[in-house]
Enzyme design. Structure first.
Site, PDB file in Angstrom:
ATOM      1  N   LYS A  34      37.258  56.565  17.329  1.00  0.00           N
ATOM      2  CA  LYS A  34      36.048  57.330  16.454  1.00  0.00           C
ATOM      3  C   LYS A  34      35.334  58.038  17.420  1.00  0.00           C
ATOM      4  O   LYS A  34      35.325  58.107  18.380  1.00  0.00           O
ATOM      5  CB  LYS A  34      35.216  56.362  15.814  1.00  0.00           C
ATOM      6  CG  LYS A  34      34.402  55.366  16.774  1.00  0.00           C
ATOM      7  CD  LYS A  34      33.877  54.206  16.273  1.00  0.00           C
ATOM      8  CE  LYS A  34      33.111  53.352  17.460  1.00  0.00           C
ATOM      9  NZ  LYS A  34      32.679  51.668  16.888  1.00  0.00           N
ATOM     10  N   ARG A 132      23.833  44.848  10.398  1.00  0.00           N
ATOM     11  CA  ARG A 132      23.830  46.144   9.809  1.00  0.00           C
ATOM     12  C   ARG A 132      24.945  45.932   8.697  1.00  0.00           C
ATOM     13  O   ARG A 132      24.465  45.733   7.536  1.00  0.00           O
ATOM     14  CB  ARG A 132      24.361  47.300  11.040  1.00  0.00           C
ATOM     15  CG  ARG A 132      23.436  47.310  12.251  1.00  0.00           C
ATOM     16  CD  ARG A 132      24.123  48.234  13.147  1.00  0.00           C
ATOM     17  NE  ARG A 132      25.294  48.000  13.433  1.00  0.00           N
ATOM     18  CZ  ARG A 132      26.125  48.921  14.312  1.00  0.00           C
ATOM     19  NH1 ARG A 132      25.656  49.387  15.126  1.00  0.00           N
ATOM     20  NH2 ARG A 132      27.294  48.360  14.638  1.00  0.00           N
ATOM     21  N   TYR A 260      13.009  74.478  36.815  1.00  0.00           N
ATOM     22  CA  TYR A 260      11.965  74.086  35.968  1.00  0.00           C
ATOM     23  C   TYR A 260      11.074  73.185  36.284  1.00  0.00           C
ATOM     24  O   TYR A 260      11.484  71.937  36.720  1.00  0.00           O
ATOM     25  CB  TYR A 260      12.411  73.963  34.540  1.00  0.00           C
ATOM     26  CG  TYR A 260      13.129  75.067  33.688  1.00  0.00           C
ATOM     27  CD1 TYR A 260      12.344  76.309  33.374  1.00  0.00           C
ATOM     28  CD2 TYR A 260      14.474  74.999  33.464  1.00  0.00           C
ATOM     29  CE1 TYR A 260      13.022  77.475  32.911  1.00  0.00           C
ATOM     30  CE2 TYR A 260      15.167  76.096  32.921  1.00  0.00           C
ATOM     31  CZ  TYR A 260      14.366  77.120  32.672  1.00  0.00           C
ATOM     32  OH  TYR A 260      15.099  78.319  31.899  1.00  0.00           O
ATOM     33  N   MET A 312      20.189  74.238  30.833  1.00  0.00           N
ATOM     34  CA  MET A 312      21.141  74.379  30.032  1.00  0.00           C
ATOM     35  C   MET A 312      22.461  74.721  30.435  1.00  0.00           C
ATOM     36  O   MET A 312      23.394  74.355  30.045  1.00  0.00           O
ATOM     37  CB  MET A 312      20.600  75.355  28.917  1.00  0.00           C
ATOM     38  CG  MET A 312      21.416  75.531  27.545  1.00  0.00           C
ATOM     39  SD  MET A 312      20.976  76.665  26.472  1.00  0.00           S
ATOM     40  CE  MET A 312      19.473  76.396  25.933  1.00  0.00           C
TER      41      MET A 312
HETATM   42  C1  LIG Z   1      33.156  51.288  17.782  1.00  0.00           C
HETATM   43  C2  LIG Z   1      33.734  49.855  17.502  1.00  0.00           C
HETATM   44  C3  LIG Z   1      34.326  48.986  18.254  1.00  0.00           C
HETATM   45  C4  LIG Z   1      34.784  49.329  19.945  1.00  0.00           C
HETATM   46  O1  LIG Z   1      33.530  49.095  20.568  1.00  0.00           O
HETATM   47  P1  LIG Z   1      33.324  49.234  22.086  1.00  0.00           P
HETATM   48  O2  LIG Z   1      32.185  48.550  22.637  1.00  0.00           O
HETATM   49  O3  LIG Z   1      33.690  50.483  22.219  1.00  0.00           O
HETATM   50  O4  LIG Z   1      34.595  48.573  22.659  1.00  0.00           O
HETATM   51  C5  LIG Z   1      34.638  47.761  17.801  1.00  0.00           C
HETATM   52  N1  LIG Z   1      34.618  47.461  16.609  1.00  0.00           N
HETATM   53  C6  LIG Z   1      33.898  48.185  15.803  1.00  0.00           C
HETATM   54  C7  LIG Z   1      33.552  47.378  14.213  1.00  0.00           C
HETATM   55  C8  LIG Z   1      33.325  49.482  16.015  1.00  0.00           C
HETATM   56  O5  LIG Z   1      32.703  50.122  15.029  1.00  0.00           O
END
Ligand SMILES: *Cc1c(COP(=O)(O)O)cnc(C)c1O
Length: 365
Positions: A34, A132, A260, A312
């Site tokens: 993701k 969640r 800065y 930046m």
């Molecule tokens: C992102 C995610 C993971 C992976 O988590 P990590 O801490 O990066 O290993 C596993 N399960 C779900 C449901 C996730 O959304």
């Protein structure tokens, strides 16, 4: 040319995937890609993940991108679909979805996928304490019954809130709640119910609960997922190298301030180098005085502190301790050294955030 550059090392990724396999030899692996593979680019990582059993994404768009890139194995949609229409697209693209609330359950019961569709496999989310996504105990049992009746195969799944801290009391509570519902459903349903609990941290900390599917994310990219062991201790290799170049050299006089806010003031005459990277590329502005980079000078490598406020488009490093440094020398912001976990600590955040929020500006090689 100004160059901040991101390079991906596929063999490090394969190495890390093999580490997951060694730690969780009996589980299937849903490799999490993701958020553009934690900023690494899905396209760059998919070839190295061929030996995973599936990939996990957060959005339908990400899933479709992976299909377009030719990924033909399982895809898990970890937040599920957002509408009945997306459910149809999930079916059309053979995606396996999380079902975590009543509307998704309704869409799944109203439109059954064909018998051999991958969408017939559902990741049923039980909220064991993260609070969640997910059904509560009563709802999850009810949902499982209805999905089972409709011919769905189920993976009961949950997510830990504190897996990075092994001794956190919520971990055992989440495991307890999960096991109870899993046992109940196993006796209640005809099917061979599967289970999935572990993200990277839980893969390392809770080997007894790897179950049928593990869901590694950050450890695939070479960061440590746990609070008490480094990536090196876990034998994980950094997949990304984020680098830039020295674009100018200077000597500042004792008492001169840099950047800065004049935050850094030279105690003695100091040789400095300007590096062609800043928060516009994704290097965090908020790093404290522990931040450092590695300068590559021929076959030698030198560690240099970041001084003054990150801007930046540039940052400044102290090269006083170095021999002559050439203009255009490569500067490693993170990679093997420093590790992105160290930069994250200097910035008061986690590697996940630094990796995901790299901007579009760096060149990707
Ligand atoms: C992102 C995610 C993971 C992976 O988590 P990590 O801490 O990066 O290993 C596993 N399960 C779900 C449901 C996730 O959304």
């Amino acid at each position: 040319m100004r160059t901040a550059t991101i390079t991906i090392n596929p063999s490090a990724l394969t190495h890390n995937l093999n580490r997951v396999k060694a730690i969780a030899p009996h589980a299937k692996i849903l490799a999490m890609v993701k958020s553009n593979a934690y900023g690494h680019s899905v396209k760059a990582v998919l070839p190295a993940l061929k030996q995973a059993d599936g990939i996990g994404v957060a959005t339908l768009t990400e899933a479709l991108e992976a299909r377009q890139l030719g990924w033909s194995k399982a895809i898990g949609l970890v937040e599920g679909v957002f509408s009945a229409q997306e459910w149809q697209q999930a079916i059309a693209n053979d995606l396996s979805c999380v079902i975590h609330h009543a509307p998704q359950l309704k869409w799944a019961l109203e439109a059954l996928p064909p018998t051999h569709s991958a969408t017939k496999l559902v990741w049923l989310k039980y909220n064991t304490g993260m609070n969640r996504l997910g059904f509560n105990e009563e709802q999850v049992i009810e949902a499982a019954k209805r999905l089972d009746d409709a011919g769905y195969q189920l993976i009961l799944t949950t997510h830990f809130a504190n897996a990075d801290v092994r001794e956190h009391p919520l971990n055992s509570l989440q495991i307890q709640r999960f096991s109870k519902v899993f046992d109940t459903l196993q006796t209640m349903l005809d099917q061979d119910l599967k289970a999935s609990l572990c993200n990277s941290a839980a893969i390392v900390n809770f080997p007894e609960y790897h179950c049928d599917w593990v869901r590694p994310g950050i450890m695939l990219y070479g960061s440590s997922p746990v609070s008490d062991q480094s990536a090196d201790m876990l034998d994980l290799q950094a997949v990304m190298t984020f680098s830039a170049q020295i674009m100018a050299l200077q000597t500042v006089k004792a008492g001169d301030a840099i950047g800065y806010g004049s935050r850094w003031i030279a105690a003695t005459d100091t040789r400095t180098a300007l590096v062609s990277v800043g928060y516009g590329d994704g290097y965090p502005r908020v790093v404290d005085d522990s931040a450092y980079v590695q300068v590559v000078a021929g076959i030698e490598r030198f560690v240099c502190p970041v001084i003054g406020r990150v801007a930046m488009d540039m940052l400044v490093i102290d090269i006083s301790t170095l021999p002559e440094v050439a203009l255009d020398s490569t500067v490693i912001l993170w990679g093997e050294v420093p590790h992105v976990d160290e930069v994250a600590a200097s910035a008061g955040t986690i590697s996940y955030e630094l990796l995901c929020r790299l901007s579009a500006r760096p060149l990707r090689l």
